[in-house]
Design a protein around this motif. Structure first.
Motif, PDB file in Angstrom:
ATOM      1  N   PRO A   4      -9.545  -3.582  -8.264  1.00 63.93           N
ATOM      2  CA  PRO A   4      -8.265  -2.938  -8.597  1.00 63.93           C
ATOM      3  C   PRO A   4      -7.470  -2.491  -7.373  1.00 63.93           C
ATOM      4  O   PRO A   4      -6.249  -2.424  -7.433  1.00 63.93           O
ATOM      5  CB  PRO A   4      -8.667  -1.748  -9.472  1.00 63.93           C
ATOM      6  CG  PRO A   4     -10.126  -1.553  -9.255  1.00 63.93           C
ATOM      7  CD  PRO A   4     -10.688  -2.876  -8.814  1.00 63.93           C
ATOM      8  N   GLU A   5      -8.162  -2.221  -6.263  1.00 65.00           N
ATOM      9  CA  GLU A   5      -7.420  -1.813  -5.065  1.00 65.00           C
ATOM     10  C   GLU A   5      -6.715  -3.002  -4.407  1.00 65.00           C
ATOM     11  O   GLU A   5      -5.836  -2.833  -3.583  1.00 65.00           O
ATOM     12  CB  GLU A   5      -8.327  -1.091  -4.060  1.00 65.00           C
ATOM     13  CG  GLU A   5      -9.479  -1.904  -3.533  1.00 65.00           C
ATOM     14  CD  GLU A   5     -10.776  -1.731  -4.330  1.00 65.00           C
ATOM     15  OE1 GLU A   5     -11.818  -2.093  -3.782  1.00 65.00           O
ATOM     16  OE2 GLU A   5     -10.745  -1.254  -5.472  1.00 65.00           O
ATOM     17  N   HIS A   6      -7.120  -4.217  -4.767  1.00 63.87           N
ATOM     18  CA  HIS A   6      -6.563  -5.433  -4.171  1.00 63.87           C
ATOM     19  C   HIS A   6      -5.911  -6.305  -5.236  1.00 63.87           C
ATOM     20  O   HIS A   6      -6.371  -7.404  -5.511  1.00 63.87           O
ATOM     21  CB  HIS A   6      -7.659  -6.247  -3.462  1.00 63.87           C
ATOM     22  CG  HIS A   6      -8.314  -5.524  -2.336  1.00 63.87           C
ATOM     23  ND1 HIS A   6      -9.593  -5.788  -1.937  1.00 63.87           N
ATOM     24  CD2 HIS A   6      -7.868  -4.539  -1.533  1.00 63.87           C
ATOM     25  CE1 HIS A   6      -9.908  -4.997  -0.922  1.00 63.87           C
ATOM     26  NE2 HIS A   6      -8.871  -4.230  -0.663  1.00 63.87           N
ATOM     27  N   ARG A   7      -4.825  -5.828  -5.828  1.00 65.50           N
ATOM     28  CA  ARG A   7      -4.105  -6.634  -6.825  1.00 65.50           C
ATOM     29  C   ARG A   7      -2.720  -6.961  -6.279  1.00 65.50           C
ATOM     30  O   ARG A   7      -1.880  -6.082  -6.151  1.00 65.50           O
ATOM     31  CB  ARG A   7      -3.989  -5.890  -8.156  1.00 65.50           C
ATOM     32  CG  ARG A   7      -5.190  -6.155  -9.049  1.00 65.50           C
ATOM     33  CD  ARG A   7      -4.998  -5.836 -10.522  1.00 65.50           C
ATOM     34  NE  ARG A   7      -3.712  -6.187 -11.082  1.00 65.50           N
ATOM     35  CZ  ARG A   7      -2.917  -5.316 -11.711  1.00 65.50           C
ATOM     36  NH1 ARG A   7      -3.245  -4.065 -11.865  1.00 65.50           N
ATOM     37  NH2 ARG A   7      -1.773  -5.733 -12.207  1.00 65.50           N
ATOM     38  N   TYR A 100      -2.255 -15.935   0.760  1.00 68.06           N
ATOM     39  CA  TYR A 100      -1.894 -14.918   1.746  1.00 68.06           C
ATOM     40  C   TYR A 100      -3.169 -14.203   2.150  1.00 68.06           C
ATOM     41  O   TYR A 100      -4.007 -13.900   1.302  1.00 68.06           O
ATOM     42  CB  TYR A 100      -0.922 -13.886   1.156  1.00 68.06           C
ATOM     43  CG  TYR A 100       0.459 -14.408   0.863  1.00 68.06           C
ATOM     44  CD1 TYR A 100       1.213 -15.023   1.858  1.00 68.06           C
ATOM     45  CD2 TYR A 100       1.020 -14.272  -0.391  1.00 68.06           C
ATOM     46  CE1 TYR A 100       2.486 -15.498   1.591  1.00 68.06           C
ATOM     47  CE2 TYR A 100       2.296 -14.741  -0.668  1.00 68.06           C
ATOM     48  CZ  TYR A 100       3.024 -15.353   0.335  1.00 68.06           C
ATOM     49  OH  TYR A 100       4.281 -15.826   0.070  1.00 68.06           O
ATOM     50  N   ARG A 101      -3.302 -13.924   3.440  1.00 70.44           N
ATOM     51  CA  ARG A 101      -4.433 -13.134   3.934  1.00 70.44           C
ATOM     52  C   ARG A 101      -3.901 -11.743   4.252  1.00 70.44           C
ATOM     53  O   ARG A 101      -2.903 -11.602   4.965  1.00 70.44           O
ATOM     54  CB  ARG A 101      -5.042 -13.794   5.164  1.00 70.44           C
ATOM     55  CG  ARG A 101      -5.725 -15.102   4.825  1.00 70.44           C
ATOM     56  CD  ARG A 101      -6.502 -15.688   5.997  1.00 70.44           C
ATOM     57  NE  ARG A 101      -7.115 -16.938   5.592  1.00 70.44           N
ATOM     58  CZ  ARG A 101      -6.532 -18.135   5.695  1.00 70.44           C
ATOM     59  NH1 ARG A 101      -5.323 -18.226   6.215  1.00 70.44           N
ATOM     60  NH2 ARG A 101      -7.148 -19.226   5.291  1.00 70.44           N
ATOM     61  N   LEU A 102      -4.565 -10.752   3.698  1.00 71.85           N
ATOM     62  CA  LEU A 102      -4.124  -9.367   3.838  1.00 71.85           C
ATOM     63  C   LEU A 102      -5.274  -8.496   4.308  1.00 71.85           C
ATOM     64  O   LEU A 102      -6.445  -8.892   4.253  1.00 71.85           O
ATOM     65  CB  LEU A 102      -3.606  -8.826   2.498  1.00 71.85           C
ATOM     66  CG  LEU A 102      -2.442  -9.587   1.866  1.00 71.85           C
ATOM     67  CD1 LEU A 102      -2.942 -10.500   0.754  1.00 71.85           C
ATOM     68  CD2 LEU A 102      -1.405  -8.637   1.324  1.00 71.85           C
ATOM     69  N   VAL A 103      -4.935  -7.285   4.749  1.00 73.78           N
ATOM     70  CA  VAL A 103      -5.940  -6.279   5.081  1.00 73.78           C
ATOM     71  C   VAL A 103      -5.466  -4.961   4.479  1.00 73.78           C
ATOM     72  O   VAL A 103      -4.272  -4.641   4.539  1.00 73.78           O
ATOM     73  CB  VAL A 103      -6.179  -6.173   6.609  1.00 73.78           C
ATOM     74  CG1 VAL A 103      -4.928  -5.711   7.344  1.00 73.78           C
ATOM     75  CG2 VAL A 103      -7.357  -5.268   6.918  1.00 73.78           C
ATOM     76  N   ASP A 104      -6.389  -4.230   3.865  1.00 75.19           N
ATOM     77  CA  ASP A 104      -5.986  -2.961   3.253  1.00 75.19           C
ATOM     78  C   ASP A 104      -6.067  -1.825   4.257  1.00 75.19           C
ATOM     79  O   ASP A 104      -6.488  -2.004   5.398  1.00 75.19           O
ATOM     80  CB  ASP A 104      -6.768  -2.687   1.957  1.00 75.19           C
ATOM     81  CG  ASP A 104      -8.213  -2.277   2.181  1.00 75.19           C
ATOM     82  OD1 ASP A 104      -8.603  -1.920   3.314  1.00 75.19           O
ATOM     83  OD2 ASP A 104      -8.977  -2.305   1.192  1.00 75.19           O
ATOM     84  N   GLU A 105      -5.653  -0.639   3.820  1.00 72.97           N
ATOM     85  CA  GLU A 105      -5.578   0.519   4.716  1.00 72.97           C
ATOM     86  C   GLU A 105      -6.932   0.948   5.254  1.00 72.97           C
ATOM     87  O   GLU A 105      -7.012   1.649   6.263  1.00 72.97           O
ATOM     88  CB  GLU A 105      -4.908   1.686   3.999  1.00 72.97           C
ATOM     89  CG  GLU A 105      -5.642   2.113   2.745  1.00 72.97           C
ATOM     90  CD  GLU A 105      -4.810   2.968   1.807  1.00 72.97           C
ATOM     91  OE1 GLU A 105      -5.387   3.659   0.982  1.00 72.97           O
ATOM     92  OE2 GLU A 105      -3.571   2.936   1.914  1.00 72.97           O
ATOM     93  N   PHE A 110      -8.756  -9.281   2.547  1.00 73.46           N
ATOM     94  CA  PHE A 110      -8.832  -9.978   1.270  1.00 73.46           C
ATOM     95  C   PHE A 110      -7.723 -11.016   1.197  1.00 73.46           C
ATOM     96  O   PHE A 110      -6.843 -11.050   2.050  1.00 73.46           O
ATOM     97  CB  PHE A 110      -8.773  -8.990   0.083  1.00 73.46           C
ATOM     98  CG  PHE A 110      -7.460  -8.267  -0.092  1.00 73.46           C
ATOM     99  CD1 PHE A 110      -6.548  -8.676  -1.052  1.00 73.46           C
ATOM    100  CD2 PHE A 110      -7.143  -7.165   0.704  1.00 73.46           C
ATOM    101  CE1 PHE A 110      -5.348  -7.996  -1.219  1.00 73.46           C
ATOM    102  CE2 PHE A 110      -5.948  -6.492   0.538  1.00 73.46           C
ATOM    103  CZ  PHE A 110      -5.046  -6.915  -0.427  1.00 73.46           C
ATOM    104  N   GLU A 111      -7.806 -11.893   0.192  1.00 75.38           N
ATOM    105  CA  GLU A 111      -6.820 -12.948   0.039  1.00 75.38           C
ATOM    106  C   GLU A 111      -6.137 -12.832  -1.313  1.00 75.38           C
ATOM    107  O   GLU A 111      -6.738 -12.364  -2.280  1.00 75.38           O
ATOM    108  CB  GLU A 111      -7.486 -14.323   0.152  1.00 75.38           C
ATOM    109  CG  GLU A 111      -8.018 -14.609   1.537  1.00 75.38           C
ATOM    110  CD  GLU A 111      -8.545 -16.018   1.688  1.00 75.38           C
ATOM    111  OE1 GLU A 111      -8.841 -16.675   0.661  1.00 75.38           O
ATOM    112  OE2 GLU A 111      -8.650 -16.468   2.838  1.00 75.38           O
ATOM    113  N   ALA A 112      -4.881 -13.258  -1.361  1.00 76.57           N
ATOM    114  CA  ALA A 112      -4.125 -13.332  -2.613  1.00 76.57           C
ATOM    115  C   ALA A 112      -3.699 -14.782  -2.781  1.00 76.57           C
ATOM    116  O   ALA A 112      -3.030 -15.354  -1.918  1.00 76.57           O
ATOM    117  CB  ALA A 112      -2.905 -12.429  -2.560  1.00 76.57           C
TER     118      ALA A 112
END
Length: 126
Positions: A4-7, A100-105, A110-112
């Protein structure tokens, strides 16, 4: 299903750019506008993208790079980032998909997935 933190939700609109295209020269230019919405519970920064672009002849181009349109936007929960870019095909019909490659805080990467969408000259599809 992602945590849920990576939606990340992605919407795509496409447009054929007739004034930059040259069908006689097998040059078909398309613009696409993407809206990236952070529907998760943590802020995330978009670091990179990877596209797979396929034309009607089955020719595949893979494009990778940092960010989007020269930016690496940070999206807090509920925030969206919208940008427009383009692609050129040798056929009047094709598709794009990617990730898309992302990074959380918290520094977790993670990837979308970017769902496949169609690029088509108006009237080419019935």
């Amino acid at each position: 299903m992602s945590a849920p933190e990576h939606r990340i939700e992605i919407e795509v609109e496409t447009r054929y750019v007739e004034e930059q295209s040259d069908p006689a020269g097998d040059r078909y230019v398309f613009a696409y506008t993407i809206t990236i919405l952070n529907a998760g519970t943590r802020a995330a920064q978009l670091l990179a993208r990877r596209w797979v672009i396929t034309d009607a002849n089955g020719r595949v181009q893979e494009v990778e790079g940092e960010g989007v349109v020269g930016q690496q936007p940070v999206l807090r929960p509920g925030e969206a980032f919208r940008y427009t870019s383009g692609a050129m095909l040798e056929t009047p019909l094709g598709s794009m998909e990617g990730v898309y490659r992302l990074v959380d805080e918290a520094g977790v990467g993670f990837e979308a997935e970017i769902p496949r969408f169609t690029l088509a000259v108006p009237g080419i599809l019935h």
